[in-house]
Design a protein around this motif. Sequence first.
Motif, PDB file in Angstrom:
ATOM      1  N   SER A   1      93.434  99.731  -5.126  1.00  0.00           N
ATOM      2  CA  SER A   1      93.305  99.322  -6.516  1.00  0.00           C
ATOM      3  C   SER A   1      94.626  98.722  -7.247  1.00  0.00           C
ATOM      4  O   SER A   1      95.569  98.277  -6.280  1.00  0.00           O
ATOM      5  N   THR A   2      94.661  98.474  -8.570  1.00  0.00           N
ATOM      6  CA  THR A   2      95.641  97.581  -8.955  1.00  0.00           C
ATOM      7  C   THR A   2      96.464  98.069 -10.073  1.00  0.00           C
ATOM      8  O   THR A   2      95.859  99.012 -11.038  1.00  0.00           O
TER       9      THR A   2
ATOM     10  N   LEU B   1     102.034  93.114  -7.508  1.00  0.00           N
ATOM     11  CA  LEU B   1     102.112  91.599  -6.834  1.00  0.00           C
ATOM     12  C   LEU B   1     102.516  91.855  -5.427  1.00  0.00           C
ATOM     13  O   LEU B   1     103.676  92.378  -5.166  1.00  0.00           O
TER      14      LEU B   1
ATOM     15  N   LEU C   1      95.504  89.269   2.381  1.00  0.00           N
ATOM     16  CA  LEU C   1      97.179  89.328   2.544  1.00  0.00           C
ATOM     17  C   LEU C   1      97.294  90.701   3.054  1.00  0.00           C
ATOM     18  O   LEU C   1      98.204  91.158   4.106  1.00  0.00           O
TER      19      LEU C   1
ATOM     20  N   LYS D   1      87.771  97.773 -10.779  1.00  0.00           N
ATOM     21  CA  LYS D   1      88.802  98.666 -10.002  1.00  0.00           C
ATOM     22  C   LYS D   1      88.747  99.962 -10.840  1.00  0.00           C
ATOM     23  O   LYS D   1      88.739 100.933 -10.041  1.00  0.00           O
TER      24      LYS D   1
ATOM     25  N   ASP E   1      79.277  91.564   6.062  1.00  0.00           N
ATOM     26  CA  ASP E   1      79.410  91.191   4.532  1.00  0.00           C
ATOM     27  C   ASP E   1      79.255  92.667   3.809  1.00  0.00           C
ATOM     28  O   ASP E   1      78.069  93.285   4.082  1.00  0.00           O
TER      29      ASP E   1
HETATM   30  N1  LIG Z   1      97.599  90.972  -3.314  1.00  0.00           N
HETATM   31  C1  LIG Z   1      98.015  91.395  -4.594  1.00  0.00           C
HETATM   32  O1  LIG Z   1      99.226  91.109  -5.284  1.00  0.00           O
HETATM   33  C2  LIG Z   1      97.504  92.743  -5.134  1.00  0.00           C
HETATM   34  C3  LIG Z   1      97.543  93.355  -6.257  1.00  0.00           C
HETATM   35  C4  LIG Z   1      97.118  94.711  -6.649  1.00  0.00           C
HETATM   36  C5  LIG Z   1      96.193  94.864  -5.900  1.00  0.00           C
HETATM   37  N2  LIG Z   1      95.686  94.357  -4.889  1.00  0.00           N
HETATM   38  C6  LIG Z   1      94.153  94.726  -4.213  1.00  0.00           C
HETATM   39  O2  LIG Z   1      94.502  94.972  -2.895  1.00  0.00           O
HETATM   40  C7  LIG Z   1      93.529  94.473  -1.990  1.00  0.00           C
HETATM   41  C8  LIG Z   1      93.753  93.692  -1.264  1.00  0.00           C
HETATM   42  O3  LIG Z   1      94.493  92.416  -1.738  1.00  0.00           O
HETATM   43  P1  LIG Z   1      94.685  91.161  -1.053  1.00  0.00           P
HETATM   44  O4  LIG Z   1      95.778  90.388  -1.926  1.00  0.00           O
HETATM   45  O5  LIG Z   1      95.030  91.411   0.474  1.00  0.00           O
HETATM   46  O6  LIG Z   1      93.342  90.660  -1.274  1.00  0.00           O
HETATM   47  P2  LIG Z   1      92.752  89.088  -0.636  1.00  0.00           P
HETATM   48  O7  LIG Z   1      93.935  88.485  -0.051  1.00  0.00           O
HETATM   49  O8  LIG Z   1      91.974  88.362  -1.676  1.00  0.00           O
HETATM   50  O9  LIG Z   1      91.719  89.598   0.512  1.00  0.00           O
HETATM   51  C9  LIG Z   1      90.545  90.268   0.076  1.00  0.00           C
HETATM   52  C10 LIG Z   1      89.601  89.906   1.148  1.00  0.00           C
HETATM   53  O10 LIG Z   1      88.326  90.628   1.037  1.00  0.00           O
HETATM   54  C11 LIG Z   1      87.171  89.832   1.742  1.00  0.00           C
HETATM   55  N3  LIG Z   1      85.978  89.885   1.125  1.00  0.00           N
HETATM   56  C12 LIG Z   1      85.573  89.557  -0.115  1.00  0.00           C
HETATM   57  N4  LIG Z   1      84.044  89.581  -0.232  1.00  0.00           N
HETATM   58  C13 LIG Z   1      83.747  90.233   0.926  1.00  0.00           C
HETATM   59  C14 LIG Z   1      82.363  90.517   1.228  1.00  0.00           C
HETATM   60  N5  LIG Z   1      81.491  90.524   0.640  1.00  0.00           N
HETATM   61  N6  LIG Z   1      82.532  91.000   2.536  1.00  0.00           N
HETATM   62  C15 LIG Z   1      83.556  91.171   3.511  1.00  0.00           C
HETATM   63  N7  LIG Z   1      84.797  90.936   2.955  1.00  0.00           N
HETATM   64  C16 LIG Z   1      84.747  90.601   1.817  1.00  0.00           C
HETATM   65  C17 LIG Z   1      87.647  88.476   1.536  1.00  0.00           C
HETATM   66  O11 LIG Z   1      87.051  87.894   2.629  1.00  0.00           O
HETATM   67  P3  LIG Z   1      87.197  86.037   2.633  1.00  0.00           P
HETATM   68  O12 LIG Z   1      88.619  85.759   3.123  1.00  0.00           O
HETATM   69  O13 LIG Z   1      86.245  86.007   3.833  1.00  0.00           O
HETATM   70  O14 LIG Z   1      86.898  85.523   1.339  1.00  0.00           O
HETATM   71  C18 LIG Z   1      89.400  88.464   1.556  1.00  0.00           C
HETATM   72  O15 LIG Z   1      89.816  88.552   3.065  1.00  0.00           O
HETATM   73  C19 LIG Z   1      92.351  94.288  -2.774  1.00  0.00           C
HETATM   74  O16 LIG Z   1      91.414  95.056  -3.356  1.00  0.00           O
HETATM   75  C20 LIG Z   1      93.022  93.782  -4.181  1.00  0.00           C
HETATM   76  O17 LIG Z   1      92.210  93.829  -5.097  1.00  0.00           O
HETATM   77  C21 LIG Z   1      96.293  93.153  -4.424  1.00  0.00           C
END
Ligand SMILES: NC(=O)c1ccc[n+]([C@@H]2O[C@H](COP(=O)([O-])OP(=O)(O)OC[C@H]3O[C@@H](n4cnc5c(N)ncnc54)[C@H](OP(=O)(O)O)[C@@H]3O)[C@@H](O)[C@H]2O)c1
Length: 289
Positions: free
Chosen positions: A107-108, A155, A20, A135, A45
């Motif tokens: 981070s979160t 979020l 996202l 994290k 990866d």
């Molecule tokens: N979204 C939120 O509400 C939120 C809130 C607080 C913090 N965060 C943090 O913000 C960051 C981005 O969040 P997000 O919601 O965009 O996360 P997300 O949609 O879950 O995307 C995470 C991405 O990481 C990739 N990934 C996982 N393992 C991998 C690996 N071994 N090698 C390469 N890529 C890998 C996944 O690839 P695949 O698609 O191939 O699985 C996925 O596209 C994260 O660190 C999350 O912890 C997010």
Amino acid sequence: MFNESFKPQKPIWVTGAAGLIGHALVEALQRRKLPVYPVTRQEIDLTRCDQIVEQFTEHSPSAIIHCAAISDTTQCQQNQNLARKVNLFATRFLCDIASDIPLIFFSTDLVFDGQKGNYSPEDPVNPLNFYAETKAEAEQYILLNPLHTVIRTSLNGGISPKGNRGFNEQIRQAWVQGKELTLFTDEFRNPIPASITAELTLQILSNQLTGIAHIAGGSKLSRWQIGELLARRWGNEITPRMKSGTLKEYNGPKRPADTSLDITQTEELLNEKIPGLEQWLLANPEVPF
Ligand SMILES: NC(=O)c1ccc[n+]([C@@H]2O[C@H](COP(=O)([O-])OP(=O)(O)OC[C@H]3O[C@@H](n4cnc5c(N)ncnc54)[C@H](OP(=O)(O)O)[C@@H]3O)[C@@H](O)[C@H]2O)c1
């Protein structure tokens, strides 16, 4: 405010580019015509150090925005090895290889235990579940390098490439499938559209701000209030199916009650006011959400 003199020649890596926030960042960089290399699992990866080294040597990126993670708390609790490998070990490796360039680590708000809410960047962390532990530990490592930055966000919503990563997408999907959701009235976050998170992240990068920055929506809302806002947004298009509940009823990885973030430092440094979700929804009726 974005620093217009920021014009890197070499690509900025965005890991988690199929997620996202990563996807929103790639779009924001492209809008600004900045060179970007979207890193998805197909390119690298991140659990494979050899692949990171090979691509890093080939591209010599100017900066890294590291969004990739195992971000689902239940998945992290159930598969702690994988969570540790991706969220902690891969982050450390990227941090080491990028020791001479800016790196922004996502981070979160969940690093906090949720006892008090309105957390400032200086407040002590106390993670309650394994996701948040990975994290919090990664943050410590990132902060050892004065060129590197930790962004804690809350979020995030929006339209993700797989259609299931935004909180709005998850609620919409459930309601469309006729599932009733129990939304807690006593769990608080500051929801924010990923497009705003992405824009503010580029402002942080372009101004070389380091240390810890909080990026979250301008208002604290309960899960129930978020549901109400989305129900109103979608009007007759989707029948809302929600009942109110409390955290006491939840069986899963521990969830902190109030991890709202104090964003005043970020707002002052960037000279930007971050809108609350309700305000953003009202001002952007045409934007898909
Ligand atoms: N979204 C939120 O509400 C939120 C809130 C607080 C913090 N965060 C943090 O913000 C960051 C981005 O969040 P997000 O919601 O965009 O996360 P997300 O949609 O879950 O995307 C995470 C991405 O990481 C990739 N990934 C996982 N393992 C991998 C690996 N071994 N090698 C390469 N890529 C890998 C996944 O690839 P695949 O698609 O191939 O699985 C996925 O596209 C994260 O660190 C999350 O912890 C997010």
